[in-house]
Design an enzyme around this catalytic site. Structure first.
Site, PDB file in Angstrom:
ATOM      1  N   ASN A  83       0.805  -1.219   0.000  1.00  0.00           N
ATOM      2  CA  ASN A  83       0.000   0.000   0.000  1.00  0.00           C
ATOM      3  C   ASN A  83       0.839   1.270   0.000  1.00  0.00           C
ATOM      4  O   ASN A  83       0.317   2.373   0.189  1.00  0.00           O
ATOM      5  CB  ASN A  83      -0.954  -0.010   1.197  1.00  0.00           C
ATOM      6  CG  ASN A  83      -1.760  -1.287   1.245  1.00  0.00           C
ATOM      7  OD1 ASN A  83      -1.593  -2.095   2.142  1.00  0.00           O
ATOM      8  ND2 ASN A  83      -2.608  -1.514   0.253  1.00  0.00           N
ATOM      9  N   ILE A  91       1.146   6.809  -0.650  1.00  0.00           N
ATOM     10  CA  ILE A  91       0.435   5.917   0.259  1.00  0.00           C
ATOM     11  C   ILE A  91      -0.999   5.736  -0.201  1.00  0.00           C
ATOM     12  O   ILE A  91      -1.695   6.704  -0.511  1.00  0.00           O
ATOM     13  CB  ILE A  91       0.437   6.504   1.689  1.00  0.00           C
ATOM     14  CG1 ILE A  91       1.866   6.745   2.164  1.00  0.00           C
ATOM     15  CG2 ILE A  91      -0.314   5.594   2.653  1.00  0.00           C
ATOM     16  CD1 ILE A  91       1.973   7.690   3.346  1.00  0.00           C
ATOM     17  N   CYS A  92      -1.447   4.478  -0.199  1.00  0.00           N
ATOM     18  CA  CYS A  92      -2.841   4.169  -0.506  1.00  0.00           C
ATOM     19  C   CYS A  92      -3.542   3.914   0.830  1.00  0.00           C
ATOM     20  O   CYS A  92      -3.442   2.832   1.399  1.00  0.00           O
ATOM     21  CB  CYS A  92      -2.928   2.937  -1.404  1.00  0.00           C
ATOM     22  SG  CYS A  92      -4.619   2.508  -1.848  1.00  0.00           S
ATOM     23  N   LEU A  93      -4.186   4.929   1.342  1.00  0.00           N
ATOM     24  CA  LEU A  93      -4.901   4.848   2.617  1.00  0.00           C
ATOM     25  C   LEU A  93      -6.123   5.746   2.503  1.00  0.00           C
ATOM     26  O   LEU A  93      -5.993   6.947   2.236  1.00  0.00           O
ATOM     27  CB  LEU A  93      -3.992   5.278   3.777  1.00  0.00           C
ATOM     28  CG  LEU A  93      -4.583   5.185   5.174  1.00  0.00           C
ATOM     29  CD1 LEU A  93      -4.915   3.735   5.542  1.00  0.00           C
ATOM     30  CD2 LEU A  93      -3.620   5.769   6.204  1.00  0.00           C
ATOM     31  N   GLN A 126      -1.080   0.083  -3.682  1.00  0.00           N
ATOM     32  CA  GLN A 126      -0.530   1.293  -4.280  1.00  0.00           C
ATOM     33  C   GLN A 126       0.570   0.853  -5.247  1.00  0.00           C
ATOM     34  O   GLN A 126       0.775   1.437  -6.280  1.00  0.00           O
ATOM     35  CB  GLN A 126       0.055   2.211  -3.195  1.00  0.00           C
ATOM     36  CG  GLN A 126       0.839   3.410  -3.713  1.00  0.00           C
ATOM     37  CD  GLN A 126      -0.037   4.439  -4.380  1.00  0.00           C
ATOM     38  OE1 GLN A 126      -1.194   4.603  -4.022  1.00  0.00           O
ATOM     39  NE2 GLN A 126       0.487   5.136  -5.366  1.00  0.00           N
TER      40      GLN A 126
END
Length: 184
Positions: A83, A91-93, A126
Site C-alpha cells: 500500500n 500511500i494508498c490509505l 498502491q
C-alpha cells in the site's frame, strides 16, 4: 497558510509532541519550517511485523484548506509494502483520500499509518508489483524458510532484497528463472 489551518495544525503538532500514547507508539513529528506547512513525521515499525525495529520517515505537507482536506503524506524511507509505492513513497490509505473527515488529526494520520504497516491490503495495492509479490509470498508453495533462502541466495549475488523478492515472485519462486531475468 490560511489562519484556521495554521491554528489547527499548531495545536495538533503540540498534541502529538506531548501525547504519552503517541510516545509509547514511537511516533514523532517535527517542523521543517516555521510556517507549519511542511512537517517531518517518524513512525516506528509495529511489533510482530516485518517492520519491527525500523524507523520510517514521512514527508507531511499541510494544505491551506486543512482540516477540510487531508495532509499530503508520503514515505521518505524506502519500504516494501503493497500500500506504499516503493518508488515514490505514495500511500494508498482511504483517510488520506476520500475518507478524510475534518475531525481527524495529525495524530490520527500517524497512528493510522503505523497501523497500515501491521495490516497490509495486497488486494488494494498502491504498488501492484509488491501487492502481487505479497500474495505470492503468502501462497509460496514451499515453507517460508525456502523462500527466505532463495532471497538470501540472490542477495549474496549482489541483488538488492526488494529486487530479489520481485524477481522471485514474478517467476513463481523459481530461483533459476529469477536469476536469469536478473542477470540477463
Amino acid at each position: 497558510m490560511a489562519n484556521i489551518a495554521a491554528q489547527r495544525i499548531k495545536r495538533e503538532f503540540k498534541e502529538v509532541i506531548k501525547s504519552e500514547e503517541v510516545a509509547k507508539c514511537a511516533i514523532k513529528v517535527e517542523l521543517l519550517n516555521d510556517s507549519y506547512t511542511e512537517l517531518k513525521g517518524e513512525i516506528a515499525g509495529p511489533p510482530d511485523t516485518p517492520y519491527e525495529g525500523g524507523n520510517f520517515i514521512l514527508e507531511i505537507k499541510v494544505p491551506e484548506t486543512y482540516p477540510f482536506n487531508p495532509p499530503k503524506v508520503r514515505f521518505i524511507t524506502k519500504i516494501w509494502h503493497p500500500n506504499i509505492s516503493s518508488v515514490t513513497g505514495a500511500i494508498c490509505l482511504d483517510i488520506l483520500k476520500d475518507q478524510w473527515a475534518a475531525a481527524m488529526t495529525l495524530r490520527t494520520v500517524l497512528l493510522s499509518l503505523q497501523a497500515l504497516l501491521s495490516a497490509a491490503e495486497p488486494d488494494d495495492p498502491q504498488d501492484a508489483v509488491v501487492g502481487d509479490s505479497i500474495k505470492k509470498i503468502l501462497k509460496c508453495p514451499h515453507a517460508n524458510s525456502d523462500c527466505d533462502d532463495k532471497i538470501k541466495r540472490l542477495v549474496d549475488m549482489g541483488v538488492e532484497d526488494h529486487q530479489a523478492r520481485v524477481a522471485l515472485s514474478s517467476y513463481n519462486w523459481d530461483l533459476e528463472r529469477a536469476t536469469e531475468q536478473l542477470f540477463s
